[in-house]
Design a protein around this motif. Structure first.
Motif, PDB file in Angstrom:
ATOM      1  N   ILE A  61     -10.306  32.122   9.928  1.00  0.00           N
ATOM      2  CA  ILE A  61     -11.745  32.351   9.798  1.00  0.00           C
ATOM      3  C   ILE A  61     -12.058  33.120   8.518  1.00  0.00           C
ATOM      4  O   ILE A  61     -13.031  32.832   7.830  1.00  0.00           O
ATOM      5  CB  ILE A  61     -12.271  33.122  11.027  1.00  0.00           C
ATOM      6  CG1 ILE A  61     -12.031  32.276  12.286  1.00  0.00           C
ATOM      7  CG2 ILE A  61     -13.746  33.476  10.874  1.00  0.00           C
ATOM      8  CD1 ILE A  61     -12.123  33.062  13.573  1.00  0.00           C
ATOM      9  N   ASP A  62     -11.201  34.092   8.183  1.00  0.00           N
ATOM     10  CA  ASP A  62     -11.475  34.936   7.023  1.00  0.00           C
ATOM     11  C   ASP A  62     -10.271  35.086   6.095  1.00  0.00           C
ATOM     12  O   ASP A  62     -10.401  35.606   5.009  1.00  0.00           O
ATOM     13  CB  ASP A  62     -11.952  36.313   7.494  1.00  0.00           C
ATOM     14  CG  ASP A  62     -12.525  37.146   6.378  1.00  0.00           C
ATOM     15  OD1 ASP A  62     -13.309  36.613   5.564  1.00  0.00           O
ATOM     16  OD2 ASP A  62     -12.176  38.344   6.284  1.00  0.00           O
ATOM     17  N   GLN A  63      -9.128  34.661   6.497  1.00  0.00           N
ATOM     18  CA  GLN A  63      -7.896  34.890   5.728  1.00  0.00           C
ATOM     19  C   GLN A  63      -7.553  33.707   4.840  1.00  0.00           C
ATOM     20  O   GLN A  63      -7.737  32.564   5.220  1.00  0.00           O
ATOM     21  CB  GLN A  63      -6.746  35.130   6.710  1.00  0.00           C
ATOM     22  CG  GLN A  63      -5.377  35.252   6.059  1.00  0.00           C
ATOM     23  CD  GLN A  63      -4.289  35.479   7.078  1.00  0.00           C
ATOM     24  OE1 GLN A  63      -4.381  36.389   7.880  1.00  0.00           O
ATOM     25  NE2 GLN A  63      -3.258  34.643   7.049  1.00  0.00           N
ATOM     26  N   ALA A  64      -7.014  34.008   3.670  1.00  0.00           N
ATOM     27  CA  ALA A  64      -6.408  33.000   2.801  1.00  0.00           C
ATOM     28  C   ALA A  64      -4.904  33.257   2.786  1.00  0.00           C
ATOM     29  O   ALA A  64      -4.454  34.406   2.845  1.00  0.00           O
ATOM     30  CB  ALA A  64      -6.970  33.089   1.390  1.00  0.00           C
ATOM     31  N   ASP A  65      -4.139  32.192   2.727  1.00  0.00           N
ATOM     32  CA  ASP A  65      -2.682  32.302   2.654  1.00  0.00           C
ATOM     33  C   ASP A  65      -2.214  31.940   1.257  1.00  0.00           C
ATOM     34  O   ASP A  65      -2.772  31.044   0.609  1.00  0.00           O
ATOM     35  CB  ASP A  65      -2.016  31.353   3.655  1.00  0.00           C
ATOM     36  CG  ASP A  65      -2.143  31.812   5.091  1.00  0.00           C
ATOM     37  OD1 ASP A  65      -1.971  33.020   5.345  1.00  0.00           O
ATOM     38  OD2 ASP A  65      -2.409  30.973   5.966  1.00  0.00           O
ATOM     39  N   TYR A  66      -1.161  32.624   0.797  1.00  0.00           N
ATOM     40  CA  TYR A  66      -0.524  32.330  -0.470  1.00  0.00           C
ATOM     41  C   TYR A  66       0.941  32.010  -0.166  1.00  0.00           C
ATOM     42  O   TYR A  66       1.783  32.896  -0.092  1.00  0.00           O
ATOM     43  CB  TYR A  66      -0.634  33.520  -1.427  1.00  0.00           C
ATOM     44  CG  TYR A  66      -0.078  33.237  -2.802  1.00  0.00           C
ATOM     45  CD1 TYR A  66      -0.906  32.764  -3.813  1.00  0.00           C
ATOM     46  CD2 TYR A  66       1.270  33.430  -3.093  1.00  0.00           C
ATOM     47  CE1 TYR A  66      -0.398  32.497  -5.070  1.00  0.00           C
ATOM     48  CE2 TYR A  66       1.780  33.163  -4.345  1.00  0.00           C
ATOM     49  CZ  TYR A  66       0.948  32.698  -5.331  1.00  0.00           C
ATOM     50  OH  TYR A  66       1.453  32.424  -6.577  1.00  0.00           O
ATOM     51  N   PHE A  67       1.216  30.742   0.077  1.00  0.00           N
ATOM     52  CA  PHE A  67       2.556  30.299   0.434  1.00  0.00           C
ATOM     53  C   PHE A  67       3.388  30.018  -0.803  1.00  0.00           C
ATOM     54  O   PHE A  67       2.871  29.517  -1.807  1.00  0.00           O
ATOM     55  CB  PHE A  67       2.497  29.001   1.250  1.00  0.00           C
ATOM     56  CG  PHE A  67       1.888  29.127   2.607  1.00  0.00           C
ATOM     57  CD1 PHE A  67       2.538  29.822   3.623  1.00  0.00           C
ATOM     58  CD2 PHE A  67       0.673  28.533   2.895  1.00  0.00           C
ATOM     59  CE1 PHE A  67       1.988  29.922   4.887  1.00  0.00           C
ATOM     60  CE2 PHE A  67       0.115  28.622   4.155  1.00  0.00           C
ATOM     61  CZ  PHE A  67       0.770  29.318   5.157  1.00  0.00           C
TER      62      PHE A  67
END
Length: 158
Positions: A61-67
């Motif tokens: 909902i509010d988080q971005a991931d940096y994989f």
């Protein structure tokens, strides 16, 4: 809902480079000057996924991931743009990354994502999220909508 293949707005794919010498290799996973401010990490973790196993699909909902997918296995990454206000709403992007094609990937909030270890060995994935898991002191609800077991889900892995 039907998805069509194509690139998704706000997704950032960044080729990872191994710098090799007689001691081994080094790979820069992220730099603040390479990442837009809204995606700056506040925590990081590494996970191991067995061959043939997938994680997701889910969204935040509010988080971005940096994989970061750099090996020792390969992963098939699935992205679905579920953001109704996005110009690429309804697009799906699928790529194979990892040992043979190392990449970092920024997944913004609202983009459904999953990955599957398509290699024959255990695979490592680094993630540096821009939100704390369960908030400060792990006292908040998890920022995640899981689609893995939803009947009739449009988010299917092949």
């Amino acid at each position: 809902m039907q998805f069509t293949d194509g690139e998704i707005k706000d997704i950032v794919w960044k080729k990872l480079t191994h710098f090799k010498d007689h001691r081994g290799w080094l790979c820069e996973l992220f730099r603040h000057d390479d990442i837009p401010t809204e995606f700056h990490p506040v925590m990081a973790y590494i996970s191991m996924t067995e061959p043939g196993i997938s994680r997701g699909p889910h969204e935040h909902i509010d988080q971005a991931d940096y994989f970061c997918f750099y090996g020792p296995s390969n992963f098939k990454v699935y992205l679905w743009d579920a953001r109704k206000d996005s110009p690429t709403y309804g697009k799906r992007d699928v790529r194979v990354v990892g040992a043979d094609n190392p990449f970092a990937l920024i997944v913004p909030k609202g983009v459904v994502h999953a990955y599957k270890n398509v290699g024959n060995v255990q695979g490592l994935v680094f993630n540096a999220a821009n939100r704390l898991y369960k908030g400060w002191g792990r006292k908040e609800a998890v920022d995640e909508i899981r689609h893995e077991e939803a009947a009739g889900s449009p988010y299917q892995l092949d």
